[in-house]
Write an enzyme that holds these catalytic residues in place. Sequence first.
Site, short mmCIF file in Angstrom:
data_model
loop_
_atom_site.label_atom_id
_atom_site.label_comp_id
_atom_site.label_asym_id
_atom_site.label_seq_id
_atom_site.Cartn_x
_atom_site.Cartn_y
_atom_site.Cartn_z
N ASN A 55 14.19 8.73 -14.55
CA ASN A 55 13.29 9.12 -15.64
C ASN A 55 14.07 9.42 -16.92
OD1 ASN A 55 14.19 11.35 -14.07
ND2 ASN A 55 12.60 12.67 -14.89
N ILE A 56 13.40 9.18 -18.02
CA ILE A 56 14.01 9.35 -19.34
C ILE A 56 12.99 10.04 -20.24
CG2 ILE A 56 15.05 8.14 -21.30
CD1 ILE A 56 15.44 5.70 -19.35
N GLU A 57 13.35 11.23 -20.71
CA GLU A 57 12.40 12.02 -21.52
C GLU A 57 12.75 11.99 -23.00
OE1 GLU A 57 12.61 15.89 -19.65
OE2 GLU A 57 11.44 15.18 -17.93
N GLU A 68 9.93 5.28 -11.75
CA GLU A 68 9.30 4.10 -11.13
C GLU A 68 9.10 3.00 -12.18
OE1 GLU A 68 8.39 7.22 -10.94
OE2 GLU A 68 7.73 7.74 -8.94
N CYS A 99 3.39 9.37 -9.22
CA CYS A 99 2.17 9.87 -9.87
C CYS A 99 1.13 8.74 -9.98
CB CYS A 99 2.50 10.41 -11.26
SG CYS A 99 2.73 9.14 -12.52
N CYS A 102 2.04 5.67 -12.13
CA CYS A 102 3.04 4.79 -11.49
C CYS A 102 2.44 4.04 -10.31
CB CYS A 102 4.25 5.60 -11.04
SG CYS A 102 5.24 6.21 -12.41
N1 THU Z 1 8.28 11.66 -13.22
C1 THU Z 1 8.70 10.45 -12.71
O1 THU Z 1 9.78 9.95 -13.06
N2 THU Z 1 7.87 9.82 -11.83
C2 THU Z 1 6.64 10.28 -11.43
O2 THU Z 1 5.85 9.54 -10.88
C3 THU Z 1 6.33 11.71 -11.68
C4 THU Z 1 7.01 12.28 -12.88
C5 THU Z 1 9.13 12.34 -14.20
C6 THU Z 1 8.53 12.39 -15.59
C7 THU Z 1 9.21 13.59 -16.18
O3 THU Z 1 10.45 13.17 -16.74
C8 THU Z 1 9.49 14.48 -14.98
O4 THU Z 1 9.35 13.68 -13.83
C9 THU Z 1 8.56 15.68 -14.86
O5 THU Z 1 7.24 15.30 -14.89
ZN ZN Z 2 4.81 8.36 -12.66
#
Ligand code: THU
Ligand code: ZN
Length: 145
Positions: A55-57, A68, A99, A102
């Site tokens: 994940n990348i915020e 994903e 989630c 995804c």
């Molecule tokens: N996140 C994912 O990478 N995949 C998911 O399906 C659920 C959430 C990440 C997004 C965010 O960077 C962190 O988890 C917290 O929500």
């Molecule tokens: Zn997701």
Amino acid sequence: MQVKQGQGFETLDATWKSLVEKAIAIRQRAYAPYSNFNVGVSILGADGKTYEGCNIETVGYNNSLHAEMVAIGKMVSGGCQKPERVAVVTEAPEAIFPCGFCRQYLYEFGGTTKVLAVQLSTQKWLETRLSELLPGSFMREHVGK
Ligand code: THU
Ligand code: ZN
């Protein structure tokens, strides 16, 4: 929902074990300074290759790239449109599946895909199929495609 569960990576088959190792490795590259919730994903494509994502915020909080989606992006741009297995590794209190957003994205490329959720420190895992995670899904047939 039909879900298998277990604990310990030694209880997984060799293919899952290798995907989990790759997901653990890519998780180290997660850029999640706002949530501190690192996610690592490894997808096994029908082409036999694997595609990893983390994940990348951004400071905008609401537009994170989910692990994903990064992995799906690599898979499709790498020339594969069929995910056979998806391993998701987190340090959530329990092993967690992708989630809703995804799930829909994965479903676009294959409902029979197997999904494994792994909690890293306890090595507890859950396994199911994408079709179990998204019953009654909105599908391409619904838009006449
Ligand atoms: N996140 C994912 O990478 N995949 C998911 O399906 C659920 C959430 C990440 C997004 C965010 O960077 C962190 O988890 C917290 O929500
Ligand atoms: Zn997701």
